[in-house]
Design an enzyme around this catalytic site. Sequence first.
Site, PDB file in Angstrom:
ATOM      1  N   CYS A  83       5.133  -0.706   4.822  1.00 26.62           N
ATOM      2  CA  CYS A  83       5.670  -0.873   3.522  1.00 26.62           C
ATOM      3  C   CYS A  83       6.634   0.461   3.076  1.00 26.62           C
ATOM      4  CB  CYS A  83       4.230  -0.489   2.632  1.00 26.62           C
ATOM      5  SG  CYS A  83       2.975  -1.777   2.845  1.00 26.62           S
TER       6      CYS A  83
ATOM      7  N   ASP B  86       0.867  -1.271   0.017  1.00 25.09           N
ATOM      8  CA  ASP B  86      -0.048   0.136  -0.037  1.00 25.09           C
ATOM      9  C   ASP B  86       0.762   1.151   0.101  1.00 25.09           C
ATOM     10  OD1 ASP B  86      -2.899   1.082   0.812  1.00 25.09           O
ATOM     11  OD2 ASP B  86      -1.364   2.303   1.892  1.00 25.09           O
TER      12      ASP B  86
ATOM     13  N   CYS C  42       1.065   2.771   3.693  1.00 27.57           N
ATOM     14  CA  CYS C  42       1.442   1.885   4.727  1.00 27.57           C
ATOM     15  C   CYS C  42       2.835   2.257   5.262  1.00 27.57           C
ATOM     16  CB  CYS C  42       1.176   0.739   4.399  1.00 27.57           C
ATOM     17  SG  CYS C  42       2.224  -0.454   5.087  1.00 27.57           S
TER      18      CYS C  42
ATOM     19  N   ARG D 195      -5.151  -0.568   0.975  1.00 30.48           N
ATOM     20  CA  ARG D 195      -6.102  -1.015   2.095  1.00 30.48           C
ATOM     21  C   ARG D 195      -7.254  -0.468   2.339  1.00 30.48           C
ATOM     22  NH1 ARG D 195      -2.030  -0.076   6.924  1.00 30.48           N
ATOM     23  NH2 ARG D 195      -1.955   2.005   5.687  1.00 30.48           N
TER      24      ARG D 195
END
Length: 273
Positions: free
Chosen positions: A159, A153, A156, A183
Site C-alpha cells: 500500500c 491499510d 501495509c 488488516r
Amino acid sequence: MTRPLHRSQLAIAFGQIALGACLAAFAAAVPGTAPATVTGNVAAPVATAPIAPGEAAARKAMTAMAPAVKIDSVRPSPITGFMEVNTDRETVYVSNDGKYLFSGNLIDVASKRNLTEDARAVARRGALKAITASQMIVFAPSHPKYTVTVFTDVDCGFCRKMHSQINDYNRAGIAVDYLFFPRTGIGGESYDKAVSVWCAADRREAFTNAKKGLSVPKVNCANPVTMDYNLGLHVGVDGTPAIYAADGTQIGGYLSPTEMRTKLDSLAAKPNS
C-alpha cells in the site's frame, strides 16, 4: 380453468362497481348528464416478479447452512439446475432442489471467463457506487480517464509502495479513491492511525505522511473507518491493497501505474464492459 380472484383484485372489482353506481346516481340527479363509463384506469394490482424455479429452495438451504449470512440476490446460474446465490460474503451455487451447494470459481471454458467473478463484480459495483465522495480520500488528476477504488491499510508495505507512486497513477489518467481497511481489524493500531488520518486538518497530507511511516498526531472524531472496513468485508477484501475498477472488477493487488493503465484499457475494451 378459471383462476380465483386475489383479495386485492376483489377489492378493486368491488371498487369499480361502487364507483360505477355513484356515477350513475350522479347522472340521474343532474339532468342532461350522461352516465360515465368506468374504464380500466382505476388502480391495477401491483405486479410481483415471478420467483425463479429453485429460488425458494436455495434460500431455505442457505438459511439452514449459514443463518447469519445475508443473501443479496438469488438468480438462475449458468449451470442448468442450479441457482446463483450472492451473499454478503461470497457467491455460491445451490441446486434447485436445495440438496447440493458448492462454492468456487465457475469458468466458461470457451471464453476462459470467470463467471463467478463476473457475478461478484456486479454485486460490488452496486456497493461501491453507493459510497459518497465524503467517505473517501481522493487523489485524482483534473480529467481522469479511469477511477479505481482502493481499500488500503496505513501500515501495509505494498500500500505504501502504491501511494509513493500516486503522482504517476494520476499522470496515467487514473483517479484513486481510497477507503480504509485496517488488516488488524477494528480497534487495532492501524485502525487508530486511519482514524487519526481522517480526523487531521489536512487528510491528504496526513494520509501521505502516514504512508511514509511518519507519525500522525493522534486525534479522534466522527469517521467512516469502521464503515469502510465492514464494506471491505462485504465486497470480499482479503488483502491490501485491494483495487477495484468502476464496474466492480478486482484488478489487483499492487499494480504499477503502467500495469494498472494497461489493465484498465484492456477491461474497457472488452464487450459489455
